[in-house]
Scaffold this motif. Structure first.
Motif, short mmCIF file in Angstrom:
data_model
loop_
_atom_site.label_atom_id
_atom_site.label_comp_id
_atom_site.label_asym_id
_atom_site.label_seq_id
_atom_site.Cartn_x
_atom_site.Cartn_y
_atom_site.Cartn_z
N GLU A 98 -20.32 -62.56 13.41
CA GLU A 98 -19.33 -63.18 12.53
C GLU A 98 -18.17 -62.20 12.30
N ALA A 99 -18.51 -60.92 12.09
CA ALA A 99 -17.46 -59.92 11.91
C ALA A 99 -16.60 -59.80 13.16
N LEU A 100 -17.25 -59.84 14.31
CA LEU A 100 -16.50 -59.75 15.58
C LEU A 100 -15.56 -60.93 15.75
N LEU A 101 -16.04 -62.11 15.33
CA LEU A 101 -15.24 -63.32 15.52
C LEU A 101 -14.08 -63.39 14.54
N ASN A 102 -14.20 -62.69 13.41
CA ASN A 102 -13.07 -62.63 12.49
C ASN A 102 -12.00 -61.67 12.99
N ALA A 103 -12.41 -60.75 13.85
CA ALA A 103 -11.45 -59.87 14.52
C ALA A 103 -10.90 -60.64 15.72
N PRO A 104 -9.94 -60.07 16.44
CA PRO A 104 -9.38 -60.85 17.55
C PRO A 104 -10.27 -60.88 18.79
#
Lengths: 259, 304
Positions: A98-104
């Motif tokens: 989820e954190a990765l997906l909030n990043a680009p």
């Protein structure tokens, strides 16, 4: 159906790989020991214990026969564990994805990063075993270096299959089905512990479609210093499973998370 | 200049349920905009659509000047997100969490290392660079998540229920930091169901229910537009009985919830004089607030 659109791969997947590598580095020594101990116990236990009672298998001492099989099985296991338990922790429990997906990063980047990472980790496992069996004198020529890319390809195939299961899993318990129904039969029917021609003809046909048997068919001759037969067929099956399973895994993961 | 976020006629259904039912709003640069609504109002789905994490059925979104979902990744380069539940990396130290997250934006380690002291100062975590995550309290983790969302110096900061689960001290510290960001000119979009949080932080807010915006404006405007300015809350076993007989005489509107009666009115003096003469009723007189507006607009029934 758009979930199964063509994967859009990019170098951003490397950021995911680097993240996992950094975590692994902190726990590298226990992780390496864990990766080595289990296959070594099997190899020595069965190789000397059982092997002592056996005549040569395919012209080799049993432990030398078993060494190449162990290398392949342990590659499969390492890739599978990483794509199931570790990826599931990052996807579902720790919410790292989820954190990765909030990043680009896109989900395609994340799944591709996990895929490459699991294959890399399995390659480490396969390489460590190759080093050990070389030290034990079971490797007979530099041809054995070709084992390394085959191990990576095998890792990609099993990592992708594992990611399919990951995408479908409601909880960790679900993985037991995959081990019991897929991984364990695969290990017993792929020529790891005994030559395929020991199997009844009907089962032998099944064995030939298992990806692990294709890895074993390539790795065992290379370890013994011979060129394998049907190289393109075996590589083609492994590559086909790797790409096809990755595609399915990505589609199922998109369906699970992009809603 | 483009609006940091523009949402036009957004619709999204899951199966037969329309979760977002024709939503339009626009953020102004430098404001703190709140999205309020009961559970299931569609706030989180709206945020996910805005970030390009799920496709909408119809409508248009422009996030920091980029069309979403077509260029969602490019848009997220310029956006910081604080998720509802912390998803920090438990295996990393405080500094590694920032460093690794910055890599996802393609930032160089050297560049980020130079900014870490400043970020940790803002998080109130000075000198904790090498602390393990396990040693941090919930409030510290939340502040670390907040500065992690600032590593790319975003044009827009999106916060999904930023203080849920924190104790009052930790909440106040987060609010203070968010006010500093707003004073520094950052645009903020936040979702919350704490009315005091919305009232303190937001320049403007939208109240959502059943996937629609049912009111939009500044906290003061909403209170002025939707509700009588005074509230008297009356408590006690006899309160509902009292309400049946007298409430309409003294107040413009009243509601009974359990053993509490809420009277909404323009002039509280006659009611207060009456109550002082009653036995067995306690009361509290206060100005109307955002929670009154919220409850009036979305009702008192539980949303589970």
């Amino acid at each position: 159906m758009s979930h199964f659109a063509i994967p859009s791969l990019s170098l951003r997947a490397i950021a995911v790989w680097r993240r996992n590598f950094l975590v692994w580095r902190k726990l590298a020594i226990p992780s390496m020991l864990g990766n080595l101990a289990d296959p070594m116990i099997y190899m020595f236990g069965l190789g000397y214990g059982l092997g002592g009672m056996l005549p040569a298998v395919n012209g080799l001492p049993y432990i030398a026969f078993l060494a190449a099989g162990t290398l392949c099985a342990s590659t499969m296991n390492a890739a599978t564990f990483e794509a199931l338990y570790s990826a599931f922790s990052r996807m579902h429990v720790q919410k790292t994805w989820e954190a990765l997906l909030n990043a680009p990063l896109s989900l395609d980047d994340v799944v591709a990063g996990e895929w490459l990472w699991a294959a890399s980790k399995s390659m480490l496992s396969g390489t460590a075993i190759l080093v050990v069996i070389t030290a034990l004198g079971f490797v007979h020529s530099p041809l054995a270096l070709w084992v390394l890319p085959i191990v990576f390809l095998t890792g990609l195939a099993f990592a992708a299959m594992g990611l399919i299961v990951n995408a479908l899993a409601p909880s960790y318990d679900f993985f037991m089905y995959y081990f019991t129904l897929v991984i364990t039969p695969m290990m017993l029917l792929s020529g790891v512990f005994f030559p395929l021609d020991q199997l009844p003809a009907a089962v032998r046909g099944l064995a030939h479609i298992l990806p692990l048997s294709h890895a074993v068919a390539l790795v065992r001759p290379l370890v013994n210093g011979e060129a394998p037969a049907n190289v393109l067929l075996h590589l083609g099956v492994l590559a086909g499973v790797a790409v096809g399973a990755f595609w399915i895994a990505l589609g199922l993961t998109r369906r699970r998370l992009l809603r | 200049m483009n609006a940091p976020l523009r949402v036009d006629s957004l619709r999204k259904s899951f199966g037969d349920t329309e979760v977002v039912a024709g939503l339009s709003f626009e953020l102004r640069r430098g404001e703190c905009f709140g999205l309020l609504g009961p559970n299931g109002a569609g706030k989180t789905t709206t945020l996910r659509c805005c970030l390009g994490l799920t496709g909408a059925d119809s409508g248009a979104i422009s996030l920091v000047g980029e069309p979403v979902p077509e260029r969602a990744r490019e848009a997220r380069m310029k956006v910081g997100v604080v998720p509802q539940f912390d998803n920090l990396d438990p295996d990393f130290t405080v500094a590694e969490n920032l460093l690794v997250y910055a890599r996802y934006f393609g930032l160089r380690d050297a560049e980020v290392r130079a900014r870490i002291p400043e970020l940790l100062e803002f998080a109130g975590l000075v000198g904790r660079d090498n602390a393990s995550l396990r040693s941090l309290s919930g409030g510290m983790k939340r502040r670390l998540t907040l500065v992690r969302a600032l590593v790319n110096d975003p044009e827009l900061l999106v916060l999904d229920e930023p203080t849920t689960g924190l104790d009052p001290q930790a909440r106040h510290l987060i609010w203070e930091r968010l006010k500093r960001l707003i004073a520094g000119g950052k645009t903020i979009l936040l979702t919350t169901h704490f009315m005091d949080e919305a009232e303190r932080l937001c320049d403007r807010l939208a109240v959502m229910d059943a996937g629609k915006i049912i009111a939009i404006g500044s906290p003061r405007e909403l209170i002025a537009a939707h509700i009588e300015p005074q509230v008297v809350e009356i408590f006690g076993e006899d309160a509902p009985g009292w309400a049946a007989r007298h409430a309409a005489l003294f107040s413009q509107r009243s509601e009974v919830s359990g053993e509490t009666v809420f009277c909404y009115l323009h002039d509280a003096r006659p009611l207060l004089a009456h109550l002082d003469a009653q036995q067995g009723l306690r009361y509290m007189h206060r100005p109307a607030n955002l929670e009154d507006v919220f409850l009036k607009l979305t009702g008192r029934e539980l949303r589970d």
